[in-house]
Each structure stands twice: as structure tokens, then as C-alpha cells.
Scaffold this active site. Structure first.
Site, short mmCIF file in Angstrom:
data_model
loop_
_atom_site.label_atom_id
_atom_site.label_comp_id
_atom_site.label_asym_id
_atom_site.label_seq_id
_atom_site.Cartn_x
_atom_site.Cartn_y
_atom_site.Cartn_z
N THR A 152 1.06 -1.61 0.13
CA THR A 152 -0.16 0.20 0.08
C THR A 152 0.48 1.09 -0.26
OG1 THR A 152 -1.54 -1.45 1.18
CG2 THR A 152 -1.99 1.29 0.97
N ARG A 180 -14.08 -7.66 -0.73
CA ARG A 180 -12.76 -7.70 0.59
C ARG A 180 -12.39 -6.32 0.45
NH1 ARG A 180 -7.34 -6.32 1.29
NH2 ARG A 180 -6.55 -7.20 3.20
N VAL A 181 -12.62 -5.72 2.14
CA VAL A 181 -11.78 -4.18 2.24
C VAL A 181 -10.77 -4.65 3.58
CG1 VAL A 181 -12.30 -2.50 3.54
CG2 VAL A 181 -13.63 -3.17 1.90
N ASP A 183 -7.44 -2.52 5.46
CA ASP A 183 -7.24 -1.69 6.60
C ASP A 183 -7.13 -0.35 5.90
OD1 ASP A 183 -4.67 -2.54 5.30
OD2 ASP A 183 -3.71 -1.03 6.38
N THR A 203 1.33 -0.25 5.71
CA THR A 203 1.15 -1.24 4.74
C THR A 203 1.19 -2.18 5.59
OG1 THR A 203 2.24 -1.61 2.87
CG2 THR A 203 3.50 -0.48 4.78
N GLY A 206 -4.25 -6.23 5.58
CA GLY A 206 -4.55 -5.48 6.21
C GLY A 206 -5.73 -6.11 7.35
N1 GLY Z 1 -2.83 -2.76 3.32
C1 GLY Z 1 -3.57 -3.24 2.39
C2 GLY Z 1 -4.91 -4.38 2.47
O1 GLY Z 1 -4.72 -4.87 3.18
O2 GLY Z 1 -5.41 -3.85 1.74
#
Ligand code: GLY
Length: 292
Positions: A152, A180-181, A183, A203, A206
Site C-alpha cells: 500500500t 474484500r476491504v 485496513d 502497509t 490489512g
Molecule cells: N494494506 C492493504 C490491504 O490489506 O488491503
């Protein structure tokens, strides 16, 4: 732990690719922009880079072959926040997040609702799936692999007026389940800002970052007096203690405090981050919890 330039302005971003993002952010500050403009402009660079398989255009798609992106922005001056999740077809999701913060009464919009909001705000609809990313998806589908690692872009900034901001943008885990979402759009997880204390952005996987509200924890540690490097390390150590995988979860965090001190820290050795002040932009190896 390091200290920023004399005028106090400093921008810090995750990963080596964050260097060009920081360059854009420093240019925005030099033109008179705020820390909020700086973190938005930094994210733009990664979002429009088709060779970056983890962010925006060119990012890996989900298991249906559709690029769904997550982004957020936070502004310390009024504790404002905006985010979008599982958004499709917009080149600069960080700017849609900024509009959510500035032009709506909401903090977070997801999926089709986020896309409709973006269109109503005048954002052009574009195809984020590049031919290269499509080929990666076809290969993944044939081999039925796992979700892919992803890096990220997370940015924190302090401007010359002492204002703090943070942004995050990602296409998330490659070949993830649709919807899917991660962090990145979750305030307190992928990023957090307290205008009187500091800012942090993360990063890594998530799901791991979300379960620990990692960036809120970093800023809370800074609020009780820890410098950014110790605040990041304290958070990572706590996560390693609580997680059955210990320090084997892959996470990196960047942070800056109101005094302009900044740091990057990884659970493991080998988390580079980019840092820029008016005079100098460089890539630095973050401090770490576990050597290997
Ligand atoms: N850190 C970004 C994600 O897991 O989507």
C-alpha cells in the site's frame, strides 16, 4: 528516529516507490499547498503508475478480474476523515475520499454507492485493469493460487503551519474475494491523525492491521510521549505478542509527530520508507522488531 527540516515541513511514505510520491508531495508544499494537499498528491503518483501492481491503475484485480480499490484521507486541523472501499473505475480514489470528507456528511462510502458518489462529483470512469494485470489474473485463475502480497502507499505529512495529514491508497490483496476491504480505508487502522499529536499510516496484510487498530495505537503512544520510532515499535511488539504468528506478520508503519520527528518501522527488518523535506528526499531503512 529523525527530525525534519527547519521550517518543520516533512512528508513520509511507505516503501521505496514512495520516493516519487514524496517528491510530488514536497512540490505541492512548495507551491503553498497544505499537508492535506501533499498527502493527496503523493497518493496520486502511485495511483496512476500502471507498473505498480498494488495501487490503483495497474493494480491486481479481485478473483472476478475486477480492480476494486480502497483509499482514505485524514486531516488533523479539524479531525476530518473520508474514505472509500471496494470502489471501481476511478483513477484517483484518494480524491474521492477527500470529497467524501469535504463534500458529504459521511466518512466512508463503499462499492456501488462510492462509485455513484464519485460520478456525481464529476470523476471520470476509467478502466483500471491493465493488460498486464489481466494476464497476472488469468495465470492466477489457471493455477488457483492464494491472494497475493501487496504494498500500500501510505503517506503522512506535517506542513510548515504545523498541520498534520495522512492518506492511504491500495488495490488491496491481489485476487481477493470480491468486496474484500483491507485496513487502508479504515480510520484508525490504515491511517490515523491527531492534529495535536501526530499521524501514522500502515502497509501490510490489512486483516492483521485492522484487528489491532494499528495506526490509532501508534498515535495514542505518541500522545503519551513516545517518539515516532518507539510508538511504532511499541505497537508492533504488542501485535506480535497477541498474534499466534508472533512477529511473522508482515506490517510496516510510517509516522510523524507534531514536532516534525518521523520514523518508519517494520515487523521484520527490510521495510524501506521515503522521507522528504524542502531540502532532501531520501529512502531510509525502517527500524524493526524481528531481525529475520
Ligand atoms: N494494506 C492493504 C490491504 O490489506 O488491503
Amino acid at each position: 528516529m529523525r527530525t525534519g527540516s527547519a521550517d518543520g515541513a516533512v512528508v513520509v511514505a511507505t516503501w521505496e516507490f514512495g520516493k516519487v510520491c514524496v517528491q510530488a508531495a514536497v512540490a505541492a508544499l512548495e507551491k503553498g499547498g497544505t499537508a492535506l494537499d501533499a498527502v493527496e498528491q503523493a497518493a496520486w503518483v502511485a495511483e496512476e503508475d500502471g507498473s505498480n501492481a498494488s495501487v490503483g491503475y495497474g493494480g491486481n484485480p479481485n478473483s472476478d478480474g475486477v480492480v476494486q480499490v480502497d483509499a482514505a484521507i485524514m486531516w488533523g486541523a479539524d479531525h476530518g476523515a473520508g474514505s472509500v472501499a471496494a470502489l471501481e473505475g476511478v483513477l484517483h480514489p484518494v480524491s474521492v475520499a477527500r470529497r467524501v470528507m469535504e463534500q458529504s456528511s459521511h466518512v466512508m462510502l463503499v462499492g456501488e454507492g462510492a462509485r455513484k458518489f464519485a460520478v456525481a462529483q464529476g470523476f471520470e470512469q476509467v478502466e483500471l485493469l491493465t493488460p498486464e494485470a489481466r494476464e497476472r489474473w488469468k495465470k492466477w485463475k489457471k493455477e488457483q493460487g492464494a491472494t497475493e502480497n501487496h504494498d500500500t502507499i501510505g503517506v503522512v505529512a506535517l506542513d510548515g503551519d504545523g498541520n498534520l495529514a495522512a492518506s492511504c491508497s491500495t488495490s488491496g490483496a491481489g485476487f481477493k474475494h470480491p468486496g474484500r476491504v483491507g485496513d487502508s480505508p479504515i480510520i484508525g487502522s490504515g491511517l490515523y491523525v491527531d492534529g495535536e499529536v501526530g499521524a501514522a499510516a500502515a502497509t501490510g496484510q490489512g486483516e492483521d492491521i485492522m484487528r489491532h487498530c494499528a495506526c490509532y495505537a501508534v498515535v495514542a503512544h505518541m500522545a503519551r510521549g513516545l517518539a515516532p520510532d518507539e510508538a511504532c515499535l511499541e505497537t508492533l511488539r504488542y501485535m506480535a505478542q497477541r498474534d499466534p504468528r508472533g512477529a511473522d506478520i508482515a506490517i510496516g508503519i510510517v509516522a510523524v509527530d507534531k514536532q516534525g520527528r518521523y520514523a518508519g518501522a517494520g515487523m521484520r527488518k527490510g521495510f524501506p520508507y521515503a522521507c522528504g523535506t524542502a531540502g532532501e528526499i531520501q529512502v531510509i531503512q525502517g527500524v524493526w522488531v524481528k531481525e529475520k
